[in-house]
Motif scaffolding. Structure first.
Motif, PDB file in Angstrom:
ATOM      1  N   ALA A 113       5.220   3.650   6.005  1.00 19.47           N
ATOM      2  CA  ALA A 113       4.170   2.721   5.437  1.00 19.47           C
ATOM      3  C   ALA A 113       2.897   3.233   4.729  1.00 19.47           C
ATOM      4  CB  ALA A 113       3.596   2.063   6.679  1.00 19.47           C
ATOM      5  N   TYR A 114       2.405   4.284   5.008  1.00 20.71           N
ATOM      6  CA  TYR A 114       1.296   5.009   4.092  1.00 20.71           C
ATOM      7  C   TYR A 114       1.840   5.385   2.767  1.00 20.71           C
ATOM      8  CZ  TYR A 114      -2.303   8.110   3.031  1.00 20.71           C
ATOM      9  OH  TYR A 114      -3.581   8.582   2.585  1.00 20.71           O
ATOM     10  N   GLN A 116       4.158   3.963   0.948  1.00 21.52           N
ATOM     11  CA  GLN A 116       4.399   2.756   0.326  1.00 21.52           C
ATOM     12  C   GLN A 116       3.142   2.061  -0.142  1.00 21.52           C
ATOM     13  OE1 GLN A 116       7.218   0.360   2.451  1.00 21.52           O
ATOM     14  NE2 GLN A 116       8.693   1.838   2.177  1.00 21.52           N
ATOM     15  N   HIS A 117       2.153   2.029   0.821  1.00 25.19           N
ATOM     16  CA  HIS A 117       0.855   1.394   0.300  1.00 25.19           C
ATOM     17  C   HIS A 117      -0.295   2.140   1.017  1.00 25.19           C
ATOM     18  CE1 HIS A 117       2.844  -2.252  -0.820  1.00 25.19           C
ATOM     19  NE2 HIS A 117       3.783  -1.963   0.178  1.00 25.19           N
ATOM     20  N   GLU A 119      -3.140   2.000   0.012  1.00 24.80           N
ATOM     21  CA  GLU A 119      -4.573   1.483   0.002  1.00 24.80           C
ATOM     22  C   GLU A 119      -4.803   0.702   1.218  1.00 24.80           C
ATOM     23  OE1 GLU A 119      -1.180  -1.171  -1.408  1.00 24.80           O
ATOM     24  OE2 GLU A 119      -1.612   0.870  -1.600  1.00 24.80           O
ATOM     25  N   ARG A 120      -3.822   0.419   1.958  1.00 24.72           N
ATOM     26  CA  ARG A 120      -4.016  -0.364   3.366  1.00 24.72           C
ATOM     27  C   ARG A 120      -4.557   0.418   4.387  1.00 24.72           C
ATOM     28  NH1 ARG A 120       2.114  -3.718   3.543  1.00 24.72           N
ATOM     29  NH2 ARG A 120       1.510  -4.922   1.710  1.00 24.72           N
ATOM     30  N   PHE A 121      -4.695   1.776   4.356  1.00 21.33           N
ATOM     31  CA  PHE A 121      -5.184   2.657   5.235  1.00 21.33           C
ATOM     32  C   PHE A 121      -6.478   3.269   4.971  1.00 21.33           C
ATOM     33  CE2 PHE A 121      -0.591   2.060   5.551  1.00 21.33           C
ATOM     34  CZ  PHE A 121      -0.243   1.815   6.781  1.00 21.33           C
ATOM     35  N   ARG A 124      -4.825   8.703   7.045  1.00 21.21           N
ATOM     36  CA  ARG A 124      -3.204   8.635   7.332  1.00 21.21           C
ATOM     37  C   ARG A 124      -3.096   8.169   8.591  1.00 21.21           C
ATOM     38  NH1 ARG A 124       1.019  10.811   4.652  1.00 21.21           N
ATOM     39  NH2 ARG A 124      -0.411  12.029   3.272  1.00 21.21           N
TER      40      ARG A 124
END
Length: 150
Positions: A113-114, A116-117, A119-121, A124
């Motif tokens: 998930a990290y 792929q995106h 910017e959402r986190f 890490r």
């Protein structure tokens, strides 16, 4: 029949009727120390979860009803309910040794998930650690009293 029943010092658990009920089959009674609300945090946590679960009955219609409800609740609590104190695993997962594999799979999923995106986190993501020991009063976290200057 359990070997021991641990409870707080509430009137229902210290009553003569309950005491006699436990003594007859040889069940050892264990109670928290007086005025110590966190004497057994595992039991206290389970008591709180029991009282606040959505389908907790206002009252039990019979002993059979109470046994049926608690059997189902205990299965849920041990096999489905994720506990924050053990890294959001179930007690059964930790007890039977599957928590490490589940944690690894969670780490893989979070890493994907990290990747792929990112910017959402904010950073890490990592799954919570699984505690290796459990303490009621961890000596490493106990604060020493401030020393008086002489």
């Amino acid at each position: 029949i359990p070997e021991t029943v641990h409870a707080d010092r509430g009137t229902s658990m210290t009553s003569k009727k309950v005491s006699q009920l436990l003594i007859d089959p040889g069940v050892t009674r264990s109670h928290s120390r007086p005025r110590v609300s966190n004497d057994n945090p595992y039991s206290e946590s389970q008591f709180k979860t029991t009282k606040y679960v959505a389908d907790y009955p206002e009252r039990f219609d019979s002993l059979a009803h109470a046994r049926e409800w608690f059997d189902a609740f205990t299965a849920y609590y041990n096999h489905e309910h994720r506990h924050s104190g053990i890294g959001f695993h179930t007690p059964a997962s930790v007890h039977f040794g599957t928590a490490d594999e589940i944690r690894y799979q969670r780490a893989v999923t979070l890493a994907e998930a990290y990747a792929q995106h990112p910017e959402r986190f904010g950073r890490r993501p990592r799954p919570p650690e699984i505690p290796q020991t459990a303490w009621i009063n961890d000596p490493a976290k106990r604060r020493e009293p401030a020393r008086q200057a002489s």
